[in-house]
Design a protein around this motif. Structure first.
Motif, PDB file in Angstrom:
ATOM      1  N   THR A 170       0.748  -1.135  -0.048  1.00  8.87           N
ATOM      2  CA  THR A 170      -0.099  -0.044   0.011  1.00  8.87           C
ATOM      3  C   THR A 170       1.074   1.137  -0.081  1.00  8.87           C
ATOM      4  O   THR A 170       2.215   1.232   0.138  1.00  8.87           O
ATOM      5  CB  THR A 170      -0.810   0.073   1.057  1.00  8.87           C
ATOM      6  N   SER A 171       0.255   2.434  -0.171  1.00 10.54           N
ATOM      7  CA  SER A 171       1.052   3.630  -0.114  1.00 10.54           C
ATOM      8  C   SER A 171       1.392   4.118   1.156  1.00 10.54           C
ATOM      9  O   SER A 171       0.438   3.820   1.926  1.00 10.54           O
ATOM     10  CB  SER A 171       0.351   4.689  -0.684  1.00 10.54           C
ATOM     11  N   ALA A 172       2.160   4.882   1.343  1.00 11.54           N
ATOM     12  CA  ALA A 172       2.574   5.341   2.693  1.00 11.54           C
ATOM     13  C   ALA A 172       1.544   6.042   3.460  1.00 11.54           C
ATOM     14  O   ALA A 172       1.605   6.281   4.710  1.00 11.54           O
ATOM     15  CB  ALA A 172       3.927   6.097   2.535  1.00 11.54           C
ATOM     16  N   ASP A 224       1.852  -8.675 -13.824  1.00 11.39           N
ATOM     17  CA  ASP A 224       2.907  -9.208 -12.915  1.00 11.39           C
ATOM     18  C   ASP A 224       2.938  -8.646 -11.649  1.00 11.39           C
ATOM     19  O   ASP A 224       2.291  -7.466 -11.412  1.00 11.39           O
ATOM     20  CB  ASP A 224       4.422  -8.975 -13.771  1.00 11.39           C
ATOM     21  N   TRP A 225       3.599  -9.183 -10.786  1.00 12.62           N
ATOM     22  CA  TRP A 225       3.473  -8.637  -9.437  1.00 12.62           C
ATOM     23  C   TRP A 225       4.406  -7.330  -9.342  1.00 12.62           C
ATOM     24  O   TRP A 225       3.766  -6.316  -8.491  1.00 12.62           O
ATOM     25  CB  TRP A 225       4.409  -9.558  -8.650  1.00 12.62           C
ATOM     26  N   ASP A 226       5.260  -6.798  -9.997  1.00 12.10           N
ATOM     27  CA  ASP A 226       5.840  -5.719  -9.979  1.00 12.10           C
ATOM     28  C   ASP A 226       4.933  -4.272 -10.288  1.00 12.10           C
ATOM     29  O   ASP A 226       5.072  -3.400  -9.765  1.00 12.10           O
ATOM     30  CB  ASP A 226       7.207  -5.657 -11.011  1.00 12.10           C
ATOM     31  N   THR A 227       4.062  -4.767 -11.327  1.00 14.66           N
ATOM     32  CA  THR A 227       3.182  -3.548 -11.695  1.00 14.66           C
ATOM     33  C   THR A 227       2.074  -3.496 -10.298  1.00 14.66           C
ATOM     34  O   THR A 227       1.664  -2.365 -10.290  1.00 14.66           O
ATOM     35  CB  THR A 227       2.369  -4.091 -13.094  1.00 14.66           C
ATOM     36  N   ALA A 228       1.686  -4.762 -10.001  1.00 12.01           N
ATOM     37  CA  ALA A 228       0.821  -4.437  -8.754  1.00 12.01           C
ATOM     38  C   ALA A 228       1.266  -3.516  -7.532  1.00 12.01           C
ATOM     39  O   ALA A 228       0.436  -2.803  -7.037  1.00 12.01           O
ATOM     40  CB  ALA A 228       0.732  -6.022  -8.338  1.00 12.01           C
ATOM     41  N   ILE A 229       2.625  -3.816  -7.212  1.00 11.44           N
ATOM     42  CA  ILE A 229       3.147  -2.993  -6.205  1.00 11.44           C
ATOM     43  C   ILE A 229       3.467  -1.458  -6.451  1.00 11.44           C
ATOM     44  O   ILE A 229       3.343  -0.715  -5.914  1.00 11.44           O
ATOM     45  CB  ILE A 229       4.582  -3.639  -5.438  1.00 11.44           C
ATOM     46  N   MET A 230       3.773  -1.177  -7.821  1.00 16.98           N
ATOM     47  CA  MET A 230       3.890   0.139  -8.303  1.00 16.98           C
ATOM     48  C   MET A 230       2.628   0.859  -8.172  1.00 16.98           C
ATOM     49  O   MET A 230       2.362   1.912  -7.829  1.00 16.98           O
ATOM     50  CB  MET A 230       4.250   0.184  -9.833  1.00 16.98           C
ATOM     51  N   LEU A 231       1.092   0.225  -8.621  1.00 15.24           N
ATOM     52  CA  LEU A 231       0.022   0.774  -8.755  1.00 15.24           C
ATOM     53  C   LEU A 231      -0.206   1.045  -7.196  1.00 15.24           C
ATOM     54  O   LEU A 231      -1.025   2.245  -6.723  1.00 15.24           O
ATOM     55  CB  LEU A 231      -0.921  -0.101  -9.501  1.00 15.24           C
ATOM     56  N   ALA A 232       0.125   0.224  -6.374  1.00 16.72           N
ATOM     57  CA  ALA A 232      -0.150   0.302  -4.693  1.00 16.72           C
ATOM     58  C   ALA A 232       0.541   1.337  -4.199  1.00 16.72           C
ATOM     59  O   ALA A 232      -0.233   2.174  -3.530  1.00 16.72           O
ATOM     60  CB  ALA A 232      -0.067  -0.970  -4.215  1.00 16.72           C
ATOM     61  N   GLU A 233       1.780   1.367  -4.646  1.00 12.70           N
ATOM     62  CA  GLU A 233       2.754   2.812  -4.188  1.00 12.70           C
ATOM     63  C   GLU A 233       1.831   4.004  -4.627  1.00 12.70           C
ATOM     64  O   GLU A 233       2.002   5.094  -3.993  1.00 12.70           O
ATOM     65  CB  GLU A 233       3.954   2.562  -4.586  1.00 12.70           C
ATOM     66  N   LEU A 234       1.463   4.024  -5.790  1.00 13.47           N
ATOM     67  CA  LEU A 234       0.681   5.276  -6.193  1.00 13.47           C
ATOM     68  C   LEU A 234      -0.688   5.498  -5.958  1.00 13.47           C
ATOM     69  O   LEU A 234      -1.220   6.817  -6.045  1.00 13.47           O
ATOM     70  CB  LEU A 234       0.514   5.402  -7.859  1.00 13.47           C
ATOM     71  N   GLY A 235      -1.030   4.615  -4.987  1.00 11.51           N
ATOM     72  CA  GLY A 235      -2.221   4.932  -4.181  1.00 11.51           C
ATOM     73  C   GLY A 235      -3.588   4.215  -5.012  1.00 11.51           C
ATOM     74  O   GLY A 235      -4.629   4.880  -4.705  1.00 11.51           O
ATOM     75  N   LEU A 236      -3.216   3.596  -6.174  1.00  5.68           N
ATOM     76  CA  LEU A 236      -4.501   3.342  -6.762  1.00  5.68           C
ATOM     77  C   LEU A 236      -5.215   1.865  -6.088  1.00  5.68           C
ATOM     78  O   LEU A 236      -6.376   1.556  -6.670  1.00  5.68           O
ATOM     79  CB  LEU A 236      -4.107   2.829  -8.083  1.00  5.68           C
ATOM     80  N   GLY A 237      -4.803   1.586  -4.951  1.00  5.41           N
ATOM     81  CA  GLY A 237      -5.404   0.424  -4.375  1.00  5.41           C
ATOM     82  C   GLY A 237      -4.520  -0.531  -3.403  1.00  5.41           C
ATOM     83  O   GLY A 237      -3.275   0.083  -3.170  1.00  5.41           O
ATOM     84  N   HIS A 238      -4.837  -1.660  -2.972  1.00  8.19           N
ATOM     85  CA  HIS A 238      -4.103  -2.470  -2.305  1.00  8.19           C
ATOM     86  C   HIS A 238      -3.871  -3.689  -3.207  1.00  8.19           C
ATOM     87  O   HIS A 238      -4.686  -4.217  -3.911  1.00  8.19           O
ATOM     88  CB  HIS A 238      -4.717  -2.585  -1.059  1.00  8.19           C
ATOM     89  N   ALA A 239      -2.582  -4.081  -2.883  1.00 10.95           N
ATOM     90  CA  ALA A 239      -1.983  -5.324  -3.542  1.00 10.95           C
ATOM     91  C   ALA A 239      -1.767  -6.512  -2.454  1.00 10.95           C
ATOM     92  O   ALA A 239      -0.812  -6.100  -1.635  1.00 10.95           O
ATOM     93  CB  ALA A 239      -0.863  -5.207  -4.565  1.00 10.95           C
ATOM     94  N   VAL A 240      -2.184  -7.599  -2.593  1.00  9.58           N
ATOM     95  CA  VAL A 240      -1.698  -8.742  -1.722  1.00  9.58           C
ATOM     96  C   VAL A 240      -0.852  -9.393  -2.553  1.00  9.58           C
ATOM     97  O   VAL A 240      -1.298 -10.382  -3.555  1.00  9.58           O
ATOM     98  CB  VAL A 240      -2.678  -9.561  -1.101  1.00  9.58           C
ATOM     99  N   VAL A 241       0.516  -9.529  -2.383  1.00 12.57           N
ATOM    100  CA  VAL A 241       1.657 -10.082  -3.309  1.00 12.57           C
ATOM    101  C   VAL A 241       2.730 -10.745  -2.244  1.00 12.57           C
ATOM    102  O   VAL A 241       2.645 -10.648  -1.061  1.00 12.57           O
ATOM    103  CB  VAL A 241       2.284  -9.033  -4.038  1.00 12.57           C
TER     104      VAL A 241
END
Length: 300
Positions: A170-172, A224-241
């Protein structure tokens, strides 16, 4: 009936598309059809059925596909071993895996292997799921698929290498970012970034959510997993990875990875037809990757 006829037939069964196989082989769809027609003439029975979205094997085609896929893999491995005997150490190792695997699991091993065996070619082929890796292994004689381990598959040995706990990315500035761990109740109603369709990790996660009675909202999916955490960091949602060491550090200043201890861990590793029949160079590369992963994931 030739080996090329059988290889084309197995590829068509795997993809369900004559045109897709033609693109892969850089030939015409007519040429692919000729291979299939030759097999049907010699066997005296229809092997494929045409449907609006492609083709599927008939019952007879399924029978031939199962036998041909196993047999072609054995023949290709034998031919590779013969070439290695002729040329000595010179040869190649062929690996198939997902798009981000080399970065997270193999980068150090590739460098180490190249230093020790500069004359050996490493060939990487991208697959979109563990099922794709299995199909490629059986049909194309590849050496080493790297997969997310799942249910047993006939004719394939799975070798676990790395155990991956799950985290919530998730984002900070997200309310969950301050937590030391995420529990079941915290996941109710989260906005989830969907993992790749047909991936074993996605299947495992969906099964766990269903068993736990969790129905997260999901309006974004990734490849892929890398894109999931990038979008989570940008605040577009949460990723369970699955937790990967490469996601920690200054490259992701606004990313928070919070442990999910209630979710069973995921294993990744190798899939081969038979470990005792693996070419020596492929076995050496596999061992090098396992050694490298041990160092990276212990320190991570």
């Amino acid at each position: 009936m030739t080996l090329d006829d059988l290889r084309v037939f197995v590829a068509v069964c795997r993809t369900g598309s004559l045109s897709a196989v033609a693109r892969d082989l850089s030939c015409t769809q007519s040429a692919v059809s000729q291979h299939i027609r030759r097999l049907e003439r010699e066997t005296g029975i229809a092997l494929l059925e045409r449907h609006p979205r492609g083709v599927i094997p008939t019952p007879a085609g399924q029978l031939l596909h199962g036998a041909a896929a196993d047999g072609l893999g054995d023949i290709d491995h034998a031919l590779r071993r013969l070439r290695d005997l002729v040329h000595g150490e010179a040869g190649s190792v062929r690996i198939t895996t997902g798009a981000t695997t080399v970065r997270h699991f193999m980068s150090g091993a590739v460098v180490a292997f190249r230093r020790r065996h500069p004359e050996v070619s490493l060939e990487f082929r991208t697959a979109h799921s563990s099922r794709d890796c299995f199909d490629a292994l059986l049909a194309r004689g590849l050496d080493l698929p790297w997969i997310t381990l799942g249910e047993p598959v006939r004719g394939i040995e799975q070798r676990p290498v790395v155990e991956l706990p799950w985290v919530l990315a998730t984002s900070a500035d997200d309310p969950l970012a301050a937590k030391d761990r995420v529990d079941l109740a915290d996941l109710a109603g989260i906005r989830l970034i969907g993992l790749p369709e047909n991936a074993t990790s996605r299947s495992r996660l969906d099964t766990w959510f269903a068993a736990s009675g969790i129905e997260p909202t999901s309006d974004t999916s990734v490849a892929d997993w890398d894109t999931a955490i990038m979008l989570a960091e940008l605040g577009l949602g949460h990723a369970v990875v699955p937790a990967l060491p490469g996601w920690h550090g200054p490259a992701h200043p606004r990313l928070r990875l919070i442990p999910l201890p209630g979710l069973p861990t995921l294993w990744t590793g190798w899939a081969v037809r038979r470990w005792d029949a693996l070419p020596p160079l492929a076995r050496t590369f596999a061992d090098t990757v396992e050694e490298s992963c041990g160092e990276v994931f212990r320190s991570g």
